[in-house]
Scaffold this motif. Structure first.
Motif, PDB file in Angstrom:
ATOM      1  N   SER A 184      -6.767  -6.325  -2.857  1.00 29.46           N
ATOM      2  CA  SER A 184      -6.694  -7.744  -2.470  1.00 29.46           C
ATOM      3  C   SER A 184      -5.329  -8.101  -1.890  1.00 29.46           C
ATOM      4  O   SER A 184      -4.625  -8.984  -2.409  1.00 29.46           O
ATOM      5  CB  SER A 184      -6.999  -8.648  -3.670  1.00 29.46           C
ATOM      6  N   PRO A 185      -4.895  -7.447  -0.833  1.00 26.63           N
ATOM      7  CA  PRO A 185      -3.586  -7.763  -0.249  1.00 26.63           C
ATOM      8  C   PRO A 185      -3.592  -9.143   0.410  1.00 26.63           C
ATOM      9  O   PRO A 185      -4.624  -9.623   0.892  1.00 26.63           O
ATOM     10  CB  PRO A 185      -3.393  -6.653   0.784  1.00 26.63           C
ATOM     11  N   ALA A 186      -2.424  -9.768   0.440  1.00 24.90           N
ATOM     12  CA  ALA A 186      -2.303 -11.034   1.161  1.00 24.90           C
ATOM     13  C   ALA A 186      -2.391 -10.815   2.662  1.00 24.90           C
ATOM     14  O   ALA A 186      -2.895 -11.661   3.406  1.00 24.90           O
ATOM     15  CB  ALA A 186      -0.976 -11.705   0.808  1.00 24.90           C
ATOM     16  N   LEU A 187      -1.914  -9.650   3.121  1.00 24.49           N
ATOM     17  CA  LEU A 187      -1.968  -9.283   4.526  1.00 24.49           C
ATOM     18  C   LEU A 187      -2.443  -7.839   4.624  1.00 24.49           C
ATOM     19  O   LEU A 187      -1.760  -6.925   4.142  1.00 24.49           O
ATOM     20  CB  LEU A 187      -0.589  -9.445   5.174  1.00 24.49           C
ATOM     21  N   LYS A 188      -3.591  -7.628   5.212  1.00 23.85           N
ATOM     22  CA  LYS A 188      -4.132  -6.273   5.321  1.00 23.85           C
ATOM     23  C   LYS A 188      -3.294  -5.451   6.285  1.00 23.85           C
ATOM     24  O   LYS A 188      -2.961  -5.895   7.380  1.00 23.85           O
ATOM     25  CB  LYS A 188      -5.583  -6.325   5.789  1.00 23.85           C
ATOM     26  N   THR A 189      -2.968  -4.232   5.835  1.00 24.05           N
ATOM     27  CA  THR A 189      -2.148  -3.336   6.657  1.00 24.05           C
ATOM     28  C   THR A 189      -2.729  -1.930   6.595  1.00 24.05           C
ATOM     29  O   THR A 189      -3.673  -1.650   5.835  1.00 24.05           O
ATOM     30  CB  THR A 189      -0.697  -3.295   6.145  1.00 24.05           C
ATOM     31  N   ALA A 190      -2.137  -1.061   7.388  1.00 23.37           N
ATOM     32  CA  ALA A 190      -2.519   0.347   7.317  1.00 23.37           C
ATOM     33  C   ALA A 190      -2.028   0.930   5.993  1.00 23.37           C
ATOM     34  O   ALA A 190      -1.077   0.441   5.384  1.00 23.37           O
ATOM     35  CB  ALA A 190      -1.929   1.113   8.500  1.00 23.37           C
ATOM     36  N   ASP A 191      -2.681   1.990   5.524  1.00 27.49           N
ATOM     37  CA  ASP A 191      -2.274   2.627   4.272  1.00 27.49           C
ATOM     38  C   ASP A 191      -0.842   3.129   4.372  1.00 27.49           C
ATOM     39  O   ASP A 191      -0.413   3.660   5.396  1.00 27.49           O
ATOM     40  CB  ASP A 191      -3.204   3.808   3.952  1.00 27.49           C
ATOM     41  N   GLY A 192      -0.115   2.965   3.285  1.00 26.13           N
ATOM     42  CA  GLY A 192       1.250   3.462   3.209  1.00 26.13           C
ATOM     43  C   GLY A 192       2.291   2.521   3.769  1.00 26.13           C
ATOM     44  O   GLY A 192       3.478   2.855   3.762  1.00 26.13           O
ATOM     45  N   LEU A 193       1.887   1.324   4.237  1.00 21.75           N
ATOM     46  CA  LEU A 193       2.851   0.407   4.824  1.00 21.75           C
ATOM     47  C   LEU A 193       3.415  -0.514   3.751  1.00 21.75           C
ATOM     48  O   LEU A 193       2.677  -1.122   2.982  1.00 21.75           O
ATOM     49  CB  LEU A 193       2.188  -0.430   5.930  1.00 21.75           C
TER      50      LEU A 193
ATOM     51  N   SER B  22       0.809  -1.234   0.000  1.00 18.12           N
ATOM     52  CA  SER B  22       0.000   0.000   0.000  1.00 18.12           C
ATOM     53  C   SER B  22       0.832   1.270   0.000  1.00 18.12           C
ATOM     54  O   SER B  22       0.291   2.382   0.112  1.00 18.12           O
ATOM     55  CB  SER B  22      -0.936   0.006   1.216  1.00 18.12           C
ATOM     56  N   ALA B  23       2.151   1.128  -0.120  1.00 19.93           N
ATOM     57  CA  ALA B  23       3.000   2.322  -0.212  1.00 19.93           C
ATOM     58  C   ALA B  23       2.951   2.858  -1.642  1.00 19.93           C
ATOM     59  O   ALA B  23       3.038   2.095  -2.601  1.00 19.93           O
ATOM     60  CB  ALA B  23       4.426   1.982   0.190  1.00 19.93           C
ATOM     61  N   GLY B  24       2.838   4.158  -1.814  1.00 13.28           N
ATOM     62  CA  GLY B  24       2.825   4.766  -3.141  1.00 13.28           C
ATOM     63  C   GLY B  24       1.425   5.068  -3.634  1.00 13.28           C
ATOM     64  O   GLY B  24       0.428   4.511  -3.157  1.00 13.28           O
ATOM     65  N   PRO B  25       1.314   5.916  -4.632  1.00  9.28           N
ATOM     66  CA  PRO B  25       0.016   6.300  -5.200  1.00  9.28           C
ATOM     67  C   PRO B  25      -0.657   5.119  -5.897  1.00  9.28           C
ATOM     68  O   PRO B  25      -0.001   4.172  -6.343  1.00  9.28           O
ATOM     69  CB  PRO B  25       0.375   7.409  -6.196  1.00  9.28           C
ATOM     70  N   ASP B  26      -1.976   5.187  -6.027  1.00 11.00           N
ATOM     71  CA  ASP B  26      -2.730   4.100  -6.653  1.00 11.00           C
ATOM     72  C   ASP B  26      -2.299   3.867  -8.092  1.00 11.00           C
ATOM     73  O   ASP B  26      -2.128   2.713  -8.528  1.00 11.00           O
ATOM     74  CB  ASP B  26      -4.233   4.407  -6.598  1.00 11.00           C
ATOM     75  N   ALA B  27      -2.160   4.927  -8.858  1.00 10.00           N
ATOM     76  CA  ALA B  27      -1.812   4.788 -10.269  1.00 10.00           C
ATOM     77  C   ALA B  27      -0.439   4.122 -10.416  1.00 10.00           C
ATOM     78  O   ALA B  27      -0.219   3.267 -11.294  1.00 10.00           O
ATOM     79  CB  ALA B  27      -1.827   6.143 -10.966  1.00 10.00           C
ATOM     80  N   TYR B  28       0.503   4.546  -9.587  1.00 10.41           N
ATOM     81  CA  TYR B  28       1.838   3.946  -9.623  1.00 10.41           C
ATOM     82  C   TYR B  28       1.766   2.454  -9.300  1.00 10.41           C
ATOM     83  O   TYR B  28       2.396   1.622  -9.968  1.00 10.41           O
ATOM     84  CB  TYR B  28       2.757   4.668  -8.643  1.00 10.41           C
ATOM     85  N   ASN B  29       0.992   2.108  -8.268  1.00 14.69           N
ATOM     86  CA  ASN B  29       0.887   0.701  -7.863  1.00 14.69           C
ATOM     87  C   ASN B  29       0.197  -0.146  -8.923  1.00 14.69           C
ATOM     88  O   ASN B  29       0.561  -1.303  -9.137  1.00 14.69           O
ATOM     89  CB  ASN B  29       0.138   0.597  -6.534  1.00 14.69           C
ATOM     90  N   ASP B  30      -0.788   0.422  -9.617  1.00 14.62           N
ATOM     91  CA  ASP B  30      -1.443  -0.332 -10.691  1.00 14.62           C
ATOM     92  C   ASP B  30      -0.443  -0.664 -11.792  1.00 14.62           C
ATOM     93  O   ASP B  30      -0.425  -1.786 -12.315  1.00 14.62           O
ATOM     94  CB  ASP B  30      -2.615   0.465 -11.264  1.00 14.62           C
ATOM     95  N   ARG B  31       0.372   0.327 -12.163  1.00 18.29           N
ATOM     96  CA  ARG B  31       1.353   0.115 -13.213  1.00 18.29           C
ATOM     97  C   ARG B  31       2.431  -0.871 -12.759  1.00 18.29           C
ATOM     98  O   ARG B  31       2.837  -1.760 -13.518  1.00 18.29           O
ATOM     99  CB  ARG B  31       1.992   1.450 -13.606  1.00 18.29           C
ATOM    100  N   LEU B  32       2.881  -0.758 -11.491  1.00 18.40           N
ATOM    101  CA  LEU B  32       3.915  -1.647 -10.971  1.00 18.40           C
ATOM    102  C   LEU B  32       3.413  -3.092 -10.881  1.00 18.40           C
ATOM    103  O   LEU B  32       4.141  -4.038 -11.202  1.00 18.40           O
ATOM    104  CB  LEU B  32       4.377  -1.162  -9.593  1.00 18.40           C
ATOM    105  N   SER B  33       2.167  -3.274 -10.486  1.00 19.17           N
ATOM    106  CA  SER B  33       1.636  -4.637 -10.381  1.00 19.17           C
ATOM    107  C   SER B  33       1.560  -5.300 -11.752  1.00 19.17           C
ATOM    108  O   SER B  33       1.819  -6.508 -11.882  1.00 19.17           O
ATOM    109  CB  SER B  33       0.255  -4.612  -9.725  1.00 19.17           C
TER     110      SER B  33
END
Length: 255
Positions: A231-240, A190-201
């Motif tokens: 859909s994280p494997a382990l739910k965490t706080a935002d930005g972790l 959950s670290a980083g902006p949503d758009a960045y994470n979509d592209r990285l995934s």
């Protein structure tokens, strides 16, 4: 469903190594001459340990002294008066037991005064009614587990490390020749902006797909997608930055 009862032969006690004799009362000494006329209560399991070849010291340790004026040396017989509960309240039967010694003072024979006395110690095997087990229902059908593999990545990276390559090689070998399509979904933490994470995934899923192709999996069998930090494997706080969430999951698809 009717209960089927089958007659089968079972032993009500462990079969003895030998079966003692039944001797007439005339073979036993007069009970009025006993040193302990009331006899003694012993567990049947204790008397069942008597075995030909035992020494007098061993028998003495097991049963105690004989109940008549019989010495330790120079005698060929020891006699006991034993009491066994019948299983009906405090009712018990009085039994006479005779031990016979050979010339080497080893136990060579055992005799009881009555059949029911012998049966109290060595029950005779017989037929008993035993209920046949009821048929058990078949276990519910369970689908076999779907083969899958999780490939993990370093923070902000989309290239495969050595451990990830070995995991992918093992998975490719397990599904080789199946002809089934593979689902490849990339994820991020959950670290980083949503758009960045979509592209990285998506980049991570693509990296896994390219390695599978190098391992001989046809590209037409691969379905690639990116789920970002959803859909994280382990739910965490935002930005972790959770390492377990930085992954690509490869799953074999049903037809």
């Amino acid at each position: 469903m009717a209960l089927t009862v089958l007659p089968i032969t079972v032993a009500t006690a462990a079969n003895p190594v030998f079966l003692p004799d039944i001797a007439p009362l005339s073979a036993f000494p007069d009970p009025s001459h006993a040193t302990r006329r009331e006899g003694v209560f012993l567990p049947p399991e204790t008397v069942r340990l008597l075995t030909p070849g035992m020494t007098r010291r061993q028998v003495y340790a097991l049963l105690g002294a004989p109940h008549f004026h019989e010495g330790f040396f120079g005698v060929r017989r020891w006699n006991y008066i034993l009491n066994f509960y019948t299983g009906s309240g405090t009712t018990y039967r009085i039994c006479r037991l005779q031990l016979r010694w050979d010339r080497r003072t080893r136990l060579e024979g055992v005799a009881w005064s009555a059949e029911d006395c012998r049966a109290a110690v060595w029950p005779v095997a017989g037929k008993v009614e035993v209920a046949a087990p009821l048929p058990q229902p078949a276990p519910p059908f369970q689908s076999p587990p779907i083969p899958s593999a999780s490939i993990y990545f370093d923070f902000a990276r989309a290239d495969l490390g050595e451990a990830a390559r070995r995991t992918l090689m093992a998975f490719a070998a397990s599904v080789a020749g199946s002809g089934r399509s593979l689902s490849i979904i990339g994820y991020t933490d959950s670290a980083g902006p949503d758009a960045y994470n979509d592209r990285l995934s998506l980049m991570r899923a693509d990296a896994v797909a390219r390695n599978l192709v190098l391992l001989g999996v046809p590209v037409a069998r691969l379905q690639i997608s990116g789920a970002g930090e959803r859909s994280p494997a382990l739910k965490t706080a935002d930005g972790l930055a959770e390492p377990l969430n930085r992954r690509t999951v490869v799953t074999i698809m049903s037809n």
